[in-house]
Design a protein around this motif. Structure first.
Motif, PDB file in Angstrom:
ATOM      1  N   GLU A 199     -13.420  -2.143 -75.916  1.00  0.00           N
ATOM      2  CA  GLU A 199     -13.543  -3.163 -76.979  1.00  0.00           C
ATOM      3  C   GLU A 199     -13.602  -4.581 -76.403  1.00  0.00           C
ATOM      4  O   GLU A 199     -13.739  -5.550 -77.145  1.00  0.00           O
ATOM      5  N   TYR A 200     -13.466  -4.692 -75.067  1.00  0.00           N
ATOM      6  CA  TYR A 200     -13.377  -6.017 -74.427  1.00  0.00           C
ATOM      7  C   TYR A 200     -14.449  -6.185 -73.347  1.00  0.00           C
ATOM      8  O   TYR A 200     -15.079  -5.225 -72.926  1.00  0.00           O
ATOM      9  N   ASP A 201     -14.617  -7.438 -72.912  1.00  0.00           N
ATOM     10  CA  ASP A 201     -15.630  -7.741 -71.893  1.00  0.00           C
ATOM     11  C   ASP A 201     -15.107  -7.537 -70.480  1.00  0.00           C
ATOM     12  O   ASP A 201     -15.871  -7.257 -69.565  1.00  0.00           O
ATOM     13  N   LEU A 202     -13.787  -7.749 -70.297  1.00  0.00           N
ATOM     14  CA  LEU A 202     -13.227  -7.540 -68.952  1.00  0.00           C
ATOM     15  C   LEU A 202     -11.749  -7.196 -69.022  1.00  0.00           C
ATOM     16  O   LEU A 202     -11.071  -7.451 -70.024  1.00  0.00           O
ATOM     17  N   ILE A 203     -11.265  -6.612 -67.932  1.00  0.00           N
ATOM     18  CA  ILE A 203      -9.847  -6.250 -67.786  1.00  0.00           C
ATOM     19  C   ILE A 203      -9.213  -7.231 -66.810  1.00  0.00           C
ATOM     20  O   ILE A 203      -9.751  -7.480 -65.733  1.00  0.00           O
ATOM     21  N   TYR A 204      -8.063  -7.775 -67.194  1.00  0.00           N
ATOM     22  CA  TYR A 204      -7.379  -8.797 -66.384  1.00  0.00           C
ATOM     23  C   TYR A 204      -5.997  -8.244 -66.015  1.00  0.00           C
ATOM     24  O   TYR A 204      -5.090  -8.245 -66.830  1.00  0.00           O
ATOM     25  N   ALA A 205      -5.862  -7.732 -64.791  1.00  0.00           N
ATOM     26  CA  ALA A 205      -4.600  -7.141 -64.334  1.00  0.00           C
ATOM     27  C   ALA A 205      -3.704  -8.234 -63.744  1.00  0.00           C
ATOM     28  O   ALA A 205      -4.086  -8.893 -62.781  1.00  0.00           O
ATOM     29  N   ASN A 206      -2.512  -8.396 -64.304  1.00  0.00           N
ATOM     30  CA  ASN A 206      -1.645  -9.516 -63.926  1.00  0.00           C
ATOM     31  C   ASN A 206      -0.546  -9.132 -62.942  1.00  0.00           C
ATOM     32  O   ASN A 206       0.152 -10.010 -62.439  1.00  0.00           O
ATOM     33  N   THR A 207      -0.383  -7.830 -62.669  1.00  0.00           N
ATOM     34  CA  THR A 207       0.671  -7.364 -61.754  1.00  0.00           C
ATOM     35  C   THR A 207       0.133  -6.183 -60.953  1.00  0.00           C
ATOM     36  O   THR A 207      -0.952  -5.680 -61.243  1.00  0.00           O
ATOM     37  N   GLN A 208       0.930  -5.708 -59.984  1.00  0.00           N
ATOM     38  CA  GLN A 208       0.417  -4.660 -59.104  1.00  0.00           C
ATOM     39  C   GLN A 208       0.248  -3.319 -59.817  1.00  0.00           C
ATOM     40  O   GLN A 208      -0.743  -2.624 -59.618  1.00  0.00           O
ATOM     41  N   LYS A 209       1.218  -2.943 -60.659  1.00  0.00           N
ATOM     42  CA  LYS A 209       1.067  -1.693 -61.416  1.00  0.00           C
ATOM     43  C   LYS A 209      -0.097  -1.814 -62.398  1.00  0.00           C
ATOM     44  O   LYS A 209      -0.810  -0.843 -62.653  1.00  0.00           O
ATOM     45  N   ALA A 210      -0.275  -3.018 -62.938  1.00  0.00           N
ATOM     46  CA  ALA A 210      -1.416  -3.256 -63.829  1.00  0.00           C
ATOM     47  C   ALA A 210      -2.732  -3.103 -63.067  1.00  0.00           C
ATOM     48  O   ALA A 210      -3.742  -2.661 -63.632  1.00  0.00           O
ATOM     49  N   LEU A 211      -2.726  -3.457 -61.783  1.00  0.00           N
ATOM     50  CA  LEU A 211      -3.922  -3.288 -60.942  1.00  0.00           C
ATOM     51  C   LEU A 211      -4.287  -1.813 -60.816  1.00  0.00           C
ATOM     52  O   LEU A 211      -5.460  -1.440 -60.927  1.00  0.00           O
ATOM     53  N   VAL A 212      -3.285  -0.968 -60.580  1.00  0.00           N
ATOM     54  CA  VAL A 212      -3.534   0.474 -60.416  1.00  0.00           C
ATOM     55  C   VAL A 212      -4.176   1.040 -61.685  1.00  0.00           C
ATOM     56  O   VAL A 212      -5.214   1.699 -61.638  1.00  0.00           O
ATOM     57  N   VAL A 213      -3.554   0.743 -62.821  1.00  0.00           N
ATOM     58  CA  VAL A 213      -4.070   1.238 -64.105  1.00  0.00           C
ATOM     59  C   VAL A 213      -5.413   0.581 -64.422  1.00  0.00           C
ATOM     60  O   VAL A 213      -6.374   1.242 -64.819  1.00  0.00           O
ATOM     61  N   GLY A 214      -5.484  -0.735 -64.211  1.00  0.00           N
ATOM     62  CA  GLY A 214      -6.696  -1.488 -64.520  1.00  0.00           C
ATOM     63  C   GLY A 214      -7.891  -1.066 -63.684  1.00  0.00           C
ATOM     64  O   GLY A 214      -9.028  -1.032 -64.176  1.00  0.00           O
ATOM     65  N   ALA A 215      -7.663  -0.728 -62.411  1.00  0.00           N
ATOM     66  CA  ALA A 215      -8.756  -0.308 -61.518  1.00  0.00           C
ATOM     67  C   ALA A 215      -9.397   0.980 -62.024  1.00  0.00           C
ATOM     68  O   ALA A 215     -10.632   1.083 -62.112  1.00  0.00           O
ATOM     69  N   LEU A 216      -8.561   1.954 -62.379  1.00  0.00           N
ATOM     70  CA  LEU A 216      -9.085   3.235 -62.871  1.00  0.00           C
ATOM     71  C   LEU A 216      -9.736   3.058 -64.242  1.00  0.00           C
ATOM     72  O   LEU A 216     -10.785   3.635 -64.525  1.00  0.00           O
TER      73      LEU A 216
END
Length: 388
Positions: free
Chosen positions: A97-114
């Motif tokens: 539903e969005y144009d981009l994913i913005y991961a703000n922390t390291q665990k968010a990076l793991v989830v956001g990357a996949l």
């Protein structure tokens, strides 16, 4: 531009406070621009309340805490993958539903990357850490750098120190940019009447007050300030604002014991977590930063500068990008109470020099870290990604 922000924490730390400032322009007018922004959290807690107070749409996406820490091993990391699967599925669905994913922390990076891979949405990673073996396990370090290299279209580092550590750990130089944290200078201009009232309530009138603002943790170095206080004249008082966050109650107990042993019960005040930080800073004569390990940035330092207060800070990490000794603050060797005490005494006695340094600090910080300019820099970087 529609952005899905991701953050692992339910509690507001430095990275979370930074996220509020970045997400706020996208959250305002949400009713008119549906789905313009959403902050997805991996844990419930007071951070969610703060986002709502700032009119930023927020949703808790995880039903249980992710049990992986900075020092976790590969086995622990693999065990958590099964736990992450439902969360990743949910984030993939949201991301579409969005144009981009913005991961703000390291665990968010793991989830956001996949999620980025499966939703085909570009990923931005905001790096608030010094990615080195001193701060992270080898496994976590490798995972963070590899995921960022492979999936991120852009990495925003909060200091040159954070950027350098990422590059030294094998990170790509073509996708990383430094953008400092931004602040709204208006927030740091409290009313004189509020400051006087606070000083009276806390029994600080007529004292020389040194403030320390951070969670109570060994590496934040509150014990160093207490040691330094014992070497200062009796009118010097310290206020410790913050509390233990991650099972560090033993340290809090040690601090209280240290205060008793040094006979400083009337000169050290433990104030716990507070929401009136600008008012408390303005009630201080000096703000001390005493971290024993390098900080990636040093948010408290800029806040104190914006309040027009002199700052004494531990000479390491991102702090050295913020403070120039003798111009807009004082730098001391980390873990040296004698050196810290000497600066406190100088500020107590040399008032003219101290006032000049505090004025310089406010002017420089207002120009370098103004949230309007910082958000403009970030918006430009994000627009390059979505238009690419």
């Amino acid at each position: 531009m529609r952005i899905l922000f991701l953050d692992q924490s339910g509690k507001p730390g430095g990275a979370e406070l930074c996220l509020i400032d970045i997400a706020k322009p996208y959250g305002v007018g949400f009713a008119r621009h549906r789905h313009r922004a959403l902050v997805g959290l991996f844990a419930d807690g007071p951070f969610k309340d703060l986002l709502q107070q700032n009119h930023i749409p927020v949703e808790v996406l995880a039903t249980q805490a992710i049990k992986v820490h900075k020092e976790s091993s590969l086995v622990q990391g693999l065990k958590s993958l099964g736990q992450l699967a439902p969360l990743i599925t949910k984030v993939v669905k949201k991301a579409r539903e969005y144009d981009l994913i913005y991961a703000n922390t390291q665990k968010a990076l793991v989830v956001g990357a996949l999620a980025s891979f499966f939703s085909r949405r570009p990923l931005v990673y905001h790096l608030h850490d010094i990615l080195s073996k001193e701060h992270f396990s080898q496994t976590n370090l490798r995972i963070a750098v590899n995921l960022a290299n492979r999936f991120a279209s852009l990495i925003i580092a909060n200091s040159q120190v954070s950027k350098t550590a990422f590059l030294q750990a094998g990170g790509r130089s073509d996708i990383i940019e430094v953008v400092y944290n931004g602040f709204d200078p208006k927030i740091y201009q409290p009313d004189e009447s509020d400051i006087n009232k606070l000083q009276q309530e806390l029994g600080l009138s007529g004292k020389f007050v040194v403030g320390h603002f951070s969670r109570l943790a060994p590496w934040k170095g509150q014990h160093i300030l207490i040691d330094a206080l014992a070497k200062c004249p009796p009118e010097v008082t310290a206020i410790l604002v913050g509390d233990a966050l991650f099972g560090e109650q033993d340290y809090v107990q040690k601090l209280h014991q240290q205060v008793t042993q040094l006979g400083l019960e009337n000169r050290v005040k433990f104030l716990g977590f507070r929401s009136d930080i600008p008012q408390l800073m303005a009630a201080c004569d000096l703000v001390a930063h005493t971290s024993t390990s390098p900080e990636p940035f040093g948010r408290v330092i800029v806040e104190a500068m914006l309040c027009g207060k002199p700052v004494v800070a531990a000479k390491a990490g991102g702090v050295m990008e913020l403070v120039e000794h003798g111009l807009n603050g004082f730098l001391v060797t980390p873990g040296e109470p004698q050196e810290l005490a000497q600066v406190i005494i100088t500020c107590l006695q040399e008032t003219e020099i101290t006032v000049t340094i505090a004025k310089n600090a406010r002017i420089i910080a207002s120009e370098r870290f103004n949230i309007a300019i910082i958000n403009q820099q970030i918006a430009q970087l994000l627009s390059h990604i979505t238009s690419a």
